[in-house]
Design an enzyme around this catalytic site. Structure first.
Site, PDB file in Angstrom:
ATOM      1  N   GLY A  12       0.832  -1.216   0.000  1.00  0.00           N
ATOM      2  CA  GLY A  12       0.000   0.000   0.000  1.00  0.00           C
ATOM      3  C   GLY A  12       0.853   1.248   0.000  1.00  0.00           C
ATOM      4  N   ALA A  13       1.961   1.209  -0.779  1.00  0.00           N
ATOM      5  CA  ALA A  13       2.997   2.246  -0.685  1.00  0.00           C
ATOM      6  C   ALA A  13       2.504   3.659  -0.978  1.00  0.00           C
ATOM      7  CB  ALA A  13       4.139   1.899  -1.642  1.00  0.00           C
ATOM      8  N   GLY A  15      -0.272   5.021  -0.016  1.00  0.00           N
ATOM      9  CA  GLY A  15      -1.162   5.551   1.022  1.00  0.00           C
ATOM     10  C   GLY A  15      -0.502   6.687   1.800  1.00  0.00           C
ATOM     11  N   SER A 130      -3.507  -0.800  14.763  1.00  0.00           N
ATOM     12  CA  SER A 130      -4.112   0.471  15.184  1.00  0.00           C
ATOM     13  C   SER A 130      -4.425   0.406  16.666  1.00  0.00           C
ATOM     14  CB  SER A 130      -5.415   0.694  14.408  1.00  0.00           C
ATOM     15  OG  SER A 130      -6.105   1.820  14.922  1.00  0.00           O
ATOM     16  N   TYR A 165     -14.595  -0.985  10.938  1.00  0.00           N
ATOM     17  CA  TYR A 165     -13.178  -0.711  10.643  1.00  0.00           C
ATOM     18  C   TYR A 165     -12.311  -1.212  11.806  1.00  0.00           C
ATOM     19  CZ  TYR A 165      -8.727   1.701  10.569  1.00  0.00           C
ATOM     20  OH  TYR A 165      -7.379   1.964  10.629  1.00  0.00           O
ATOM     21  N   LYS A 169      -9.359  -4.240  11.882  1.00  0.00           N
ATOM     22  CA  LYS A 169      -7.973  -4.138  12.348  1.00  0.00           C
ATOM     23  C   LYS A 169      -7.689  -5.182  13.433  1.00  0.00           C
ATOM     24  CE  LYS A 169      -5.435  -1.575  10.920  1.00  0.00           C
ATOM     25  NZ  LYS A 169      -4.658  -1.779   9.666  1.00  0.00           N
ATOM     26  N   PRO A 193      -0.874   2.553  15.730  1.00  0.00           N
ATOM     27  CA  PRO A 193      -0.927   4.018  15.784  1.00  0.00           C
ATOM     28  C   PRO A 193      -2.252   4.534  16.333  1.00  0.00           C
ATOM     29  CG  PRO A 193      -0.452   3.218  13.532  1.00  0.00           C
ATOM     30  CD  PRO A 193      -0.919   2.052  14.346  1.00  0.00           C
TER      31      PRO A 193
HETATM   32  P1  NAP Z   1      -4.774   5.286   3.254  1.00  0.00           P
HETATM   33  O1  NAP Z   1      -4.027   6.439   2.731  1.00  0.00           O
HETATM   34  O2  NAP Z   1      -6.201   5.135   2.866  1.00  0.00           O
HETATM   35  O3  NAP Z   1      -3.962   3.967   2.924  1.00  0.00           O
HETATM   36  C1  NAP Z   1      -4.563   2.710   2.814  1.00  0.00           C
HETATM   37  C2  NAP Z   1      -3.737   1.898   1.849  1.00  0.00           C
HETATM   38  O4  NAP Z   1      -4.332   0.581   1.747  1.00  0.00           O
HETATM   39  C3  NAP Z   1      -3.709   2.484   0.439  1.00  0.00           C
HETATM   40  O5  NAP Z   1      -2.408   2.406  -0.042  1.00  0.00           O
HETATM   41  C4  NAP Z   1      -4.627   1.557  -0.349  1.00  0.00           C
HETATM   42  O6  NAP Z   1      -4.246   1.380  -1.688  1.00  0.00           O
HETATM   43  C5  NAP Z   1      -4.398   0.242   0.382  1.00  0.00           C
HETATM   44  N1  NAP Z   1      -5.494  -0.680   0.096  1.00  0.00           N
HETATM   45  C6  NAP Z   1      -6.781  -0.589   0.479  1.00  0.00           C
HETATM   46  N2  NAP Z   1      -7.483  -1.626  -0.039  1.00  0.00           N
HETATM   47  C7  NAP Z   1      -6.607  -2.366  -0.767  1.00  0.00           C
HETATM   48  C8  NAP Z   1      -6.716  -3.559  -1.530  1.00  0.00           C
HETATM   49  N3  NAP Z   1      -7.874  -4.207  -1.676  1.00  0.00           N
HETATM   50  N4  NAP Z   1      -5.584  -4.035  -2.110  1.00  0.00           N
HETATM   51  C9  NAP Z   1      -4.401  -3.394  -1.988  1.00  0.00           C
HETATM   52  N5  NAP Z   1      -4.243  -2.271  -1.274  1.00  0.00           N
HETATM   53  C10 NAP Z   1      -5.341  -1.768  -0.677  1.00  0.00           C
HETATM   54  O7  NAP Z   1      -4.785   5.295   4.855  1.00  0.00           O
HETATM   55  P2  NAP Z   1      -3.605   5.421   5.903  1.00  0.00           P
HETATM   56  O8  NAP Z   1      -4.090   6.337   6.952  1.00  0.00           O
HETATM   57  O9  NAP Z   1      -2.325   5.710   5.253  1.00  0.00           O
HETATM   58  O10 NAP Z   1      -3.606   3.943   6.510  1.00  0.00           O
HETATM   59  C11 NAP Z   1      -2.498   3.075   6.367  1.00  0.00           C
HETATM   60  C12 NAP Z   1      -2.561   2.021   7.433  1.00  0.00           C
HETATM   61  O11 NAP Z   1      -2.505   2.627   8.724  1.00  0.00           O
HETATM   62  C13 NAP Z   1      -3.849   1.181   7.423  1.00  0.00           C
HETATM   63  O12 NAP Z   1      -3.509  -0.143   7.768  1.00  0.00           O
HETATM   64  C14 NAP Z   1      -4.669   1.817   8.533  1.00  0.00           C
HETATM   65  O13 NAP Z   1      -5.607   0.914   9.087  1.00  0.00           O
HETATM   66  C15 NAP Z   1      -3.566   2.168   9.524  1.00  0.00           C
HETATM   67  N6  NAP Z   1      -3.906   3.196  10.494  1.00  0.00           N
HETATM   68  C16 NAP Z   1      -4.227   4.445  10.067  1.00  0.00           C
HETATM   69  C17 NAP Z   1      -4.545   5.416  11.017  1.00  0.00           C
HETATM   70  C18 NAP Z   1      -4.908   6.821  10.612  1.00  0.00           C
HETATM   71  O14 NAP Z   1      -5.379   7.571  11.468  1.00  0.00           O
HETATM   72  N7  NAP Z   1      -4.678   7.248   9.368  1.00  0.00           N
HETATM   73  C19 NAP Z   1      -4.510   5.093  12.375  1.00  0.00           C
HETATM   74  C20 NAP Z   1      -4.158   3.808  12.767  1.00  0.00           C
HETATM   75  C21 NAP Z   1      -3.844   2.869  11.813  1.00  0.00           C
HETATM   76  P3  NAP Z   1      -4.534   2.451  -2.848  1.00  0.00           P
HETATM   77  O15 NAP Z   1      -3.372   3.403  -2.781  1.00  0.00           O
HETATM   78  O16 NAP Z   1      -4.571   1.649  -4.085  1.00  0.00           O
HETATM   79  O17 NAP Z   1      -5.849   3.118  -2.541  1.00  0.00           O
END
Ligand code: NAP
Length: 349
Positions: A12-13, A15, A130, A165, A169, A193
């Protein structure tokens, strides 16, 4: 930290969080195999292809989908470390929790770890879980000594119908712990996080964090906001935590990775000091009023009742021992809003 350069797969690079992980890895001299769903989606990967030009031959892209069995194999081949961040991060507008959240999170974790099992070069996996795998509702604090959440906490309230969600996780992290126990070649370090905030390296607006800041700054909450306490962390700090987790030999287990606990009106007031012309929420809405309105903001009344006005205490000492340092949340918020204004993601006033 082991400074030898090596090859690391980041799932998911493109993201929000992963892009910072990729940047830190390249800056530290590593080669990165970044997985994306579609290399052709310029709107999603442009910032990474631009980044790649500064590090010739060190950032390579691989197409992979969490739901396609075997699709991570090529990306993981030859890697010593895998940082698995890909997972759908959706908090609102969920119509089919099973297919939108649970399946990609759980089957995706299985697919990635099956590929790790088949790749002898991999020594360590870092999983982005998370704090919502630790708790969903602040009321869950009553289960723990002194009502403080730490790495021993596992949420007990999540389900397909309640906070799917968070449930996704939880089941994904549990699956990863089960799969690491079933073998003895690679180890697993988990980063949990808090709510991630701070500037994005891209201009994507599909992430929950960017939508959150947009709603703070565009007047959606100008009447006021609820006293919802949550644990926050800067994207630059938590992304660097993934490198510490990957390369510090002594790293083990889970890491509650969050700095300050904040409420929405506190954030609004902090931002107001620097962005006085913006309709930021500075007033606190009464709990009964917000609970009534909660569905309008994509939150269930049950979730509102179990969180609004319920204080939160966290113990982040394990992440600090790993070497994570937390910058002040004010810097995080100001840098994020400035980045979004510069990128035209929030209209300037
Ligand atoms: P994000 O920008 O939405 O990143 C999510 C990533 O997952 C994107 O790269 C997306 O790919 C990929 N993804 C989703 N469905 C997929 C699928 N079917 N196949 C392949 N890739 C898929 O959100 P983020 O905030 O950076 O989250 C990254 C991680 O951190 C996640 O595991 C999230 O649960 C965790 N997290 C986030 C937070 C927060 O507050 N942001 C807090 C705690 C944990 P695409 O680029 O193709 O869309």
């Amino acid at each position: 930290m082991n400074q030898n350069s090596t090859t690391v797969c980041v799932t998911g690079a493109a993201g929000y969080l992963a892009s910072w992980v990729v940047k830190h890895l390249l800056e530290a001299g590593h080669t990165v195999h970044g997985t994306v769903r579609d290399k052709g989606r310029a709107d999603k990967v442009k910032h990474l292809t631009e980044m790649a030009t500064s590090y010739p031959d060190r950032l390579k892209f691989f197409e992979a989908d969490l739901l396609k069995e075997g699709s991570f194999k090529d990306a993981i081949a030859g890697c010593t470390h895998v940082i698995h961040t890909a997972s759908p991060f959706l908090l609102q507008g969920i119509k089919d929790g099973e297919n939108q959240l649970i399946k990609p999170a759980l089957e995706g974790t299985r697919n990635v770890l099956n590929a790790v099992n088949e790749t002898p070069s991999v020594q360590r996996v870092v999983l982005t879980s998370s704090v919502v795998a630790m708790w969903i509702d602040n009321t869950e604090k009553s289960h723990y000594p002194q009502e403080i959440f730490d790495e021993t906490a596992w949420n007990s309230n999540g389900s397909l119908d309640y906070q799917p969600y968070s449930y996704s996780k939880t089941v994904a992290e549990k699956e990863a712990w089960k799969m690491v126990e079933a073998q003895d070649r690679w180890d697993l370090v988990v980063i949990n996080p808090g709510f991630v905030l701070g500037p994005s390296l891209s201009t994507r607006m599909d992430g929950a964090t960017m939508q959150f800041m947009k709603q703070l700054a565009d007047g959606t909450l100008s009447m006021g906001a609820p006293e919802f306490f949550f644990a926050t962390v800067d994207v630059r700090d938590v992304s660097y935590a993934h490198l510490l987790a990957a390369f510090k030999p002594e790293a083990e287990g889970r890491h509650l990775t969050a700095g300050e606990v904040m409420t929405l009106p506190e954030m609004g007031r902090m931002l107001k000091e620097d962005f006085a012309r913006y309709p930021l929420p500075t007033r606190q809405l009464p709990k009964w009023l917000f609970t009534l309105m909660a569905p309008v903001f994509g939150m269930s009344r049950e979730n509102a009742r179990r969180n609004i006005g319920i204080s939160l205490k966290i113990d982040n000492s394990k992440s600090q021992s790993l070497g994570v340092s937390y910058r002040p949340i004010k810097e995080t918020l100001v840098d994020q809003l400035n980045q979004m204004l510069e990128a035209g993601l929030v209209p300037k006033k």
